[in-house]
Design an enzyme around this catalytic site. Structure first.
Site, PDB file in Angstrom:
ATOM      1  N   CYS A  54       0.827  -1.215   0.000  1.00  0.00           N
ATOM      2  CA  CYS A  54       0.000   0.000   0.000  1.00  0.00           C
ATOM      3  C   CYS A  54       0.867   1.274   0.000  1.00  0.00           C
ATOM      4  O   CYS A  54       1.441   1.602  -1.032  1.00  0.00           O
ATOM      5  CB  CYS A  54      -0.994  -0.048   1.152  1.00  0.00           C
ATOM      6  SG  CYS A  54      -2.396   1.036   0.878  1.00  0.00           S
ATOM      7  N   HIS A  69      -2.939  -5.302   1.805  1.00  0.00           N
ATOM      8  CA  HIS A  69      -2.166  -5.501   3.040  1.00  0.00           C
ATOM      9  C   HIS A  69      -2.110  -6.978   3.447  1.00  0.00           C
ATOM     10  O   HIS A  69      -2.885  -7.398   4.315  1.00  0.00           O
ATOM     11  CB  HIS A  69      -2.816  -4.726   4.187  1.00  0.00           C
ATOM     12  CG  HIS A  69      -2.761  -3.252   4.052  1.00  0.00           C
ATOM     13  ND1 HIS A  69      -1.728  -2.492   4.568  1.00  0.00           N
ATOM     14  CD2 HIS A  69      -3.605  -2.382   3.448  1.00  0.00           C
ATOM     15  CE1 HIS A  69      -1.955  -1.216   4.299  1.00  0.00           C
ATOM     16  NE2 HIS A  69      -3.075  -1.120   3.622  1.00  0.00           N
ATOM     17  N   GLU A 124      -0.212  -8.298   5.334  1.00  0.00           N
ATOM     18  CA  GLU A 124       0.245  -8.367   6.727  1.00  0.00           C
ATOM     19  C   GLU A 124      -0.907  -8.361   7.731  1.00  0.00           C
ATOM     20  O   GLU A 124      -0.692  -8.595   8.916  1.00  0.00           O
ATOM     21  CB  GLU A 124       1.223  -7.220   7.036  1.00  0.00           C
ATOM     22  CG  GLU A 124       0.628  -5.811   7.078  1.00  0.00           C
ATOM     23  CD  GLU A 124       0.506  -5.131   5.711  1.00  0.00           C
ATOM     24  OE1 GLU A 124       0.582  -5.813   4.670  1.00  0.00           O
ATOM     25  OE2 GLU A 124       0.312  -3.893   5.692  1.00  0.00           O
TER      26      GLU A 124
HETATM   27  N1  GLN Z   1      -3.510   6.270   1.126  1.00  0.00           N
HETATM   28  C1  GLN Z   1      -2.251   5.985   1.758  1.00  0.00           C
HETATM   29  C2  GLN Z   1      -1.113   6.785   1.138  1.00  0.00           C
HETATM   30  O1  GLN Z   1      -1.303   7.588   0.332  1.00  0.00           O
HETATM   31  C3  GLN Z   1      -1.923   4.513   1.705  1.00  0.00           C
HETATM   32  C4  GLN Z   1      -2.896   3.760   2.562  1.00  0.00           C
HETATM   33  C5  GLN Z   1      -2.354   2.517   3.179  1.00  0.00           C
HETATM   34  O2  GLN Z   1      -1.154   2.283   3.250  1.00  0.00           O
HETATM   35  N2  GLN Z   1      -3.261   1.738   3.708  1.00  0.00           N
HETATM   36  O3  GLN Z   1      -0.009   6.580   1.488  1.00  0.00           O
END
Ligand code: GLN
Length: 214
Positions: free
Chosen positions: A96, A194, A196
C-alpha cells in the site's frame, strides 16, 4: 545415540541462515509486518537509521501514509541511502503506502513527496476513491495456488507498468476490474493491499523466498 543427537541438533550458526529483513519503522503498520516475517522464518529488524538499513539483507516498506513516510525518510536521512541500496539490487516489498514509495512515478500525491523508483511503474494514490475507501476481495495471485484475501485501505493501483515489470494480480470484477494491484520487478515486490493484516502468510513467504534467492 550420540550420532543421532549430532544429526538432530541445530547446526551451529543455523539462526544466521534466517535472512535479516528490515521493516522501515518510521510510520505505518510495522508490527504486523514484523509478525508475518517472524512466522516465515526471517529475522525482522526495525529500520530507522542508516546503520540499521546497512545491516539488513532486504527491506519491507509498510502500509501507512506515503507522504508522511516520504517526509520522515528525508528527516532521518534515509532517502538517498535507500535509493542507493535499491539501485544496488536490495530486495524490497512494499504494501500500500510502501507500494507508492516503490513506484517510479506517483499520481495524486503532494508535489514535495519523494519516491524510490524500485519498480518501473506509475502508481495512483487513493485510486479507488471515497466510496470504496476500504474493501476486501479474493484475488488470483501469480505463483499462489489459491486466491488470496486482499484488504484494501485507501489503496493505490498501478496505472502503468514498464516492460520489465510482472503484473501479479489485478482486480477480478466490478468497476475496477483489471486494475493492477500487485507487481514485481526483479527482487522488488509491491501490493496495493495488506497481506500483513490477514494472517495469510503466502505473500511474505514469497518475499522471503525472493530474499533467499537474491
Ligand atoms: N492512502 C495511503 C497513502 O497515500 C496509503 C494507505 C495505506 O497504506 N493503507 O499513502
Amino acid at each position: 545415540m550420540v550420532q543421532e543427537s549430532v544429526i538432530t541438533a541445530p547446526a551451529p550458526g543455523a539462526a544466521a541462515t534466517a535472512p535479516r529483513i528490515g521493516v522501515l519503522a518510521l510510520q505505518g503498520d510495522v508490527r504486523e509486518h514484523f509478525a508475518a516475517l517472524e512466522h516465515c522464518g526471517a529475522e525482522p529488524v526495525g529500520v530507522r537509521r542508516l546503520a540499521e538499513l546497512e545491516s539488513v539483507d532486504a527491506l519491507v516498506l509498510p502500509g501507512g501514509e506515503s507522504t508522511a513516510i516520504s517526509k520522515l525518510l528525508e528527516v532521518f536521512e534515509l532517502l538517498e541511502p535507500l535509493r542507493a541500496r535499491l539501485r544496488a539490487g536490495m530486495p524490497a516489498f512494499g504494501s500500500c503506502a510502501g507500494m507508492i514509495l516503490l513506484a517510479s512515478e506517483v499520481l495524486d500525491t503532494r508535489p514535495d513527496a519523494q519516491h524510490l523508483s524500485g519498480i518501473d511503474m506509475t502508481v495512483r494514490r487513493n485510486a479507488f476513491g471515497r466510496q470504496v475507501d476500504s474493501f476486501e476481495t479474493d484475488l488470483d495471485f501469480t505463483g499462489l495456488d489459491d486466491p488470496i484475501r486482499a484488504v484494501f485501505i485507501r489503496a493505490p493501483w498501478a496505472e502503468r507498468t514498464g516492460p520489465g515489470v510482472e503484473v501479479l494480480a489485478t482486480v477480478p470484477s466490478g468497476p475496477f476490474a483489471g486494475r493492477v494491484v500487485a507487481a514485481r520487478q526483479g527482487a522488488v515486490l509491491a501490493t496495493s493491499f495488506h497481506p500483513e493484516v490477514t494472517g495469510d502468510l503466502r505473500v511474505h513467504e514469497l518475499f522471503v523466498d525472493m530474499v533467499r534467492a537474491a
